[in-house]
Motif scaffolding. Sequence first.
Motif, PDB file in Angstrom:
ATOM      1  N   UNK A  22      24.119   1.985  42.978  1.00 50.79           N
ATOM      2  CA  UNK A  22      23.738   2.794  44.126  1.00 50.79           C
ATOM      3  C   UNK A  22      22.959   1.922  45.103  1.00 50.79           C
ATOM      4  N   UNK A  23      23.384   1.918  46.344  1.00 50.69           N
ATOM      5  CA  UNK A  23      22.666   1.175  47.379  1.00 50.69           C
ATOM      6  C   UNK A  23      21.554   2.044  47.966  1.00 50.69           C
ATOM      7  N   UNK A  24      20.633   1.415  48.654  1.00 53.75           N
ATOM      8  CA  UNK A  24      19.404   2.076  49.095  1.00 53.75           C
ATOM      9  C   UNK A  24      19.636   3.411  49.808  1.00 53.75           C
ATOM     10  N   UNK A  25      20.570   3.517  50.755  1.00 55.52           N
ATOM     11  CA  UNK A  25      20.688   4.802  51.460  1.00 55.52           C
ATOM     12  C   UNK A  25      21.009   5.975  50.535  1.00 55.52           C
ATOM     13  N   UNK A  26      21.957   5.761  49.611  1.00 56.35           N
ATOM     14  CA  UNK A  26      22.328   6.847  48.711  1.00 56.35           C
ATOM     15  C   UNK A  26      21.317   7.005  47.574  1.00 56.35           C
ATOM     16  N   UNK A  27      20.619   5.927  47.222  1.00 63.70           N
ATOM     17  CA  UNK A  27      19.577   6.032  46.189  1.00 63.70           C
ATOM     18  C   UNK A  27      18.488   6.999  46.628  1.00 63.70           C
ATOM     19  N   UNK A  28      18.120   6.962  47.926  1.00 66.01           N
ATOM     20  CA  UNK A  28      17.109   7.887  48.447  1.00 66.01           C
ATOM     21  C   UNK A  28      17.582   9.333  48.320  1.00 66.01           C
ATOM     22  N   UNK A  29      18.841   9.553  48.633  1.00 64.11           N
ATOM     23  CA  UNK A  29      19.400  10.907  48.550  1.00 64.11           C
ATOM     24  C   UNK A  29      19.420  11.382  47.104  1.00 64.11           C
ATOM     25  N   UNK A  30      19.936  10.521  46.221  1.00 67.05           N
ATOM     26  CA  UNK A  30      20.110  10.913  44.830  1.00 67.05           C
ATOM     27  C   UNK A  30      18.768  11.150  44.140  1.00 67.05           C
ATOM     28  N   UNK A  31      17.804  10.263  44.379  1.00 62.71           N
ATOM     29  CA  UNK A  31      16.488  10.428  43.762  1.00 62.71           C
ATOM     30  C   UNK A  31      15.857  11.752  44.173  1.00 62.71           C
ATOM     31  N   UNK A  32      15.976  12.101  45.451  1.00 66.86           N
ATOM     32  CA  UNK A  32      15.383  13.349  45.939  1.00 66.86           C
ATOM     33  C   UNK A  32      16.059  14.559  45.299  1.00 66.86           C
ATOM     34  N   UNK A  33      17.376  14.501  45.197  1.00 64.64           N
ATOM     35  CA  UNK A  33      18.124  15.638  44.641  1.00 64.64           C
ATOM     36  C   UNK A  33      17.831  15.825  43.148  1.00 64.64           C
ATOM     37  N   UNK A  34      17.447  14.755  42.449  1.00 68.08           N
ATOM     38  CA  UNK A  34      17.204  14.837  41.007  1.00 68.08           C
ATOM     39  C   UNK A  34      15.798  15.330  40.658  1.00 68.08           C
ATOM     40  N   UNK A  35      14.918  15.410  41.639  1.00 66.76           N
ATOM     41  CA  UNK A  35      13.525  15.749  41.359  1.00 66.76           C
ATOM     42  C   UNK A  35      13.323  17.058  40.593  1.00 66.76           C
ATOM     43  N   UNK A  36      14.065  18.124  40.871  1.00 66.58           N
ATOM     44  CA  UNK A  36      13.787  19.389  40.168  1.00 66.58           C
ATOM     45  C   UNK A  36      14.006  19.337  38.664  1.00 66.58           C
ATOM     46  N   UNK A  37      14.692  18.296  38.159  1.00 71.17           N
ATOM     47  CA  UNK A  37      15.051  18.273  36.740  1.00 71.17           C
ATOM     48  C   UNK A  37      14.004  17.567  35.878  1.00 71.17           C
ATOM     49  N   UNK A  38      12.913  17.128  36.475  1.00 69.05           N
ATOM     50  CA  UNK A  38      11.763  16.575  35.751  1.00 69.05           C
ATOM     51  C   UNK A  38      12.220  15.479  34.781  1.00 69.05           C
ATOM     52  N   UNK A  39      12.812  14.454  35.346  1.00 70.38           N
ATOM     53  CA  UNK A  39      13.380  13.374  34.555  1.00 70.38           C
ATOM     54  C   UNK A  39      12.304  12.484  33.938  1.00 70.38           C
ATOM     55  N   UNK A  40      12.659  11.867  32.827  1.00 69.83           N
ATOM     56  CA  UNK A  40      11.794  10.878  32.186  1.00 69.83           C
ATOM     57  C   UNK A  40      11.659   9.651  33.084  1.00 69.83           C
ATOM     58  N   UNK A  41      12.772   9.225  33.676  1.00 71.60           N
ATOM     59  CA  UNK A  41      12.769   8.133  34.654  1.00 71.60           C
ATOM     60  C   UNK A  41      14.140   8.030  35.297  1.00 71.60           C
ATOM     61  N   UNK A  42      14.174   7.353  36.456  1.00 71.42           N
ATOM     62  CA  UNK A  42      15.428   6.854  37.003  1.00 71.42           C
ATOM     63  C   UNK A  42      15.407   5.341  36.819  1.00 71.42           C
ATOM     64  N   UNK A  43      16.547   4.789  36.405  1.00 73.50           N
ATOM     65  CA  UNK A  43      16.604   3.380  36.025  1.00 73.50           C
ATOM     66  C   UNK A  43      17.419   2.565  37.026  1.00 73.50           C
ATOM     67  N   UNK A  44      16.900   1.399  37.348  1.00 71.46           N
ATOM     68  CA  UNK A  44      17.551   0.450  38.253  1.00 71.46           C
ATOM     69  C   UNK A  44      18.176   1.177  39.459  1.00 71.46           C
ATOM     70  N   UNK A  45      17.328   1.907  40.215  1.00 68.40           N
ATOM     71  CA  UNK A  45      17.867   2.673  41.344  1.00 68.40           C
ATOM     72  C   UNK A  45      18.507   1.794  42.402  1.00 68.40           C
ATOM     73  N   UNK A  46      18.059   0.545  42.498  1.00 67.60           N
ATOM     74  CA  UNK A  46      18.740  -0.445  43.344  1.00 67.60           C
ATOM     75  C   UNK A  46      18.855  -1.737  42.528  1.00 67.60           C
ATOM     76  N   UNK A  47      19.732  -2.608  42.966  1.00 69.48           N
ATOM     77  CA  UNK A  47      19.885  -3.899  42.308  1.00 69.48           C
ATOM     78  C   UNK A  47      18.576  -4.693  42.377  1.00 69.48           C
ATOM     79  N   UNK A  48      18.285  -5.512  41.369  1.00 67.45           N
ATOM     80  CA  UNK A  48      17.011  -6.243  41.370  1.00 67.45           C
ATOM     81  C   UNK A  48      16.839  -7.175  42.560  1.00 67.45           C
ATOM     82  N   UNK A  49      17.945  -7.657  43.137  1.00 62.92           N
ATOM     83  CA  UNK A  49      17.810  -8.492  44.325  1.00 62.92           C
ATOM     84  C   UNK A  49      17.361  -7.687  45.550  1.00 62.92           C
ATOM     85  N   UNK A  50      17.371  -6.361  45.409  1.00 61.90           N
ATOM     86  CA  UNK A  50      16.910  -5.483  46.493  1.00 61.90           C
ATOM     87  C   UNK A  50      15.640  -4.736  46.091  1.00 61.90           C
TER      88      UNK A  50
END
Length: 382
Positions: A188-216
Amino acid sequence: MKITSYETFIVPPRWLFLKIETDEGIVGWGEPIVEGKAHTVQAAVSELMDNLVGKDPMRIEDHWQVMYRSGFYRGGPILMSAIAGIDQALWDIKGKFYNAPIHQLLGGACRDSIKVYSWIGGDRPSDVAQDAMEKVKAGFTAIKMNATEELQFIDSYEKIDQVIARVSAIRDAVGPNLGIGVDFHGRVHKPMAKVLAKELEPFRLMFIEEPVLPENNEALRDLAHHTNIPIATGERMFSRWDFKKLLEDGYVDIIQPDLSHAGGITECKKIASMAEAYDVALAPHCPLGPIALAACLQLDATAYNAFIQEQSLGIHYNKGNDLLDYIVDPAVFSYEGGYVTIPDGPGLGITINEEYVRKMSEIGHRWRNPVWRHKDGSVAEW
């Protein structure tokens, strides 16, 4: 005591094992591997071992520094994974020499067991709710899944909706208390990572992993300000110098160094201590074999900030051979109530079934990462 010889074994499903022998009959095992590059790492191990045969295996710190610093060109996945497997094997020898688990030689354990999580779904996740229910019935209290298939820099909300539907199905099936990690897998690249992270918030996740590549990783700043879900990363970072800026910037909550990629037990112990100083949790990456998992558990025992351990039993990559197939006593990794007890046998605390390793090395493997492409023909992140 002197190192007399070594052997490497390329074994299915996608692993590389290393055996180091000594003149006192003590042997050590390590797992130096880059998934999809086993033969390349095998060559790097051979080059590094040229300088170790005839040396005292007990001088682990000196050997580590020589392997890292004497080559002039340093770091990266191949060299650090080769160092990692050698380091694991040297610690295994040292523990067996003193008839003590490695964690005793690292200062002693601060925990008796650690929570583990199990993978559900695959590279293209589908019926994850059923998978999650099966893991809960098996006693796991936490799971991890890949979030999505390939995503363009800017992609459709249809794909976002599919992710949300899968996570929602898991919550509906197993209730509010199961820990859920969602792995963006660098797809997931930064623009869609922002969208996806926000949409996942209601599910009270343990974590999101490697939301962007480490070079970013600089993008983690915006993501951290954008979501309250804990952010995890680090499986494609290979030394304390790689982690230094990540920790200094303060936008990560969980680091996930891989003990078969990031310099082994010696280096990952230092990385864990660095993270503790920044109040960052540790969850070592380990979708690998039994030697890698045993090394992780030895570190977990001594790292106060370790809170959960990845393990590969039943993972979608383990076709034909699984985590327990190469060890004499599978009970050493028995999971109970979502936890695994820290092995307390000498060295890594496991006994490798060498006869089976040799048999399967005759089959070997040439496992490769899949190559994905977008609809327009451009290559996609896997």
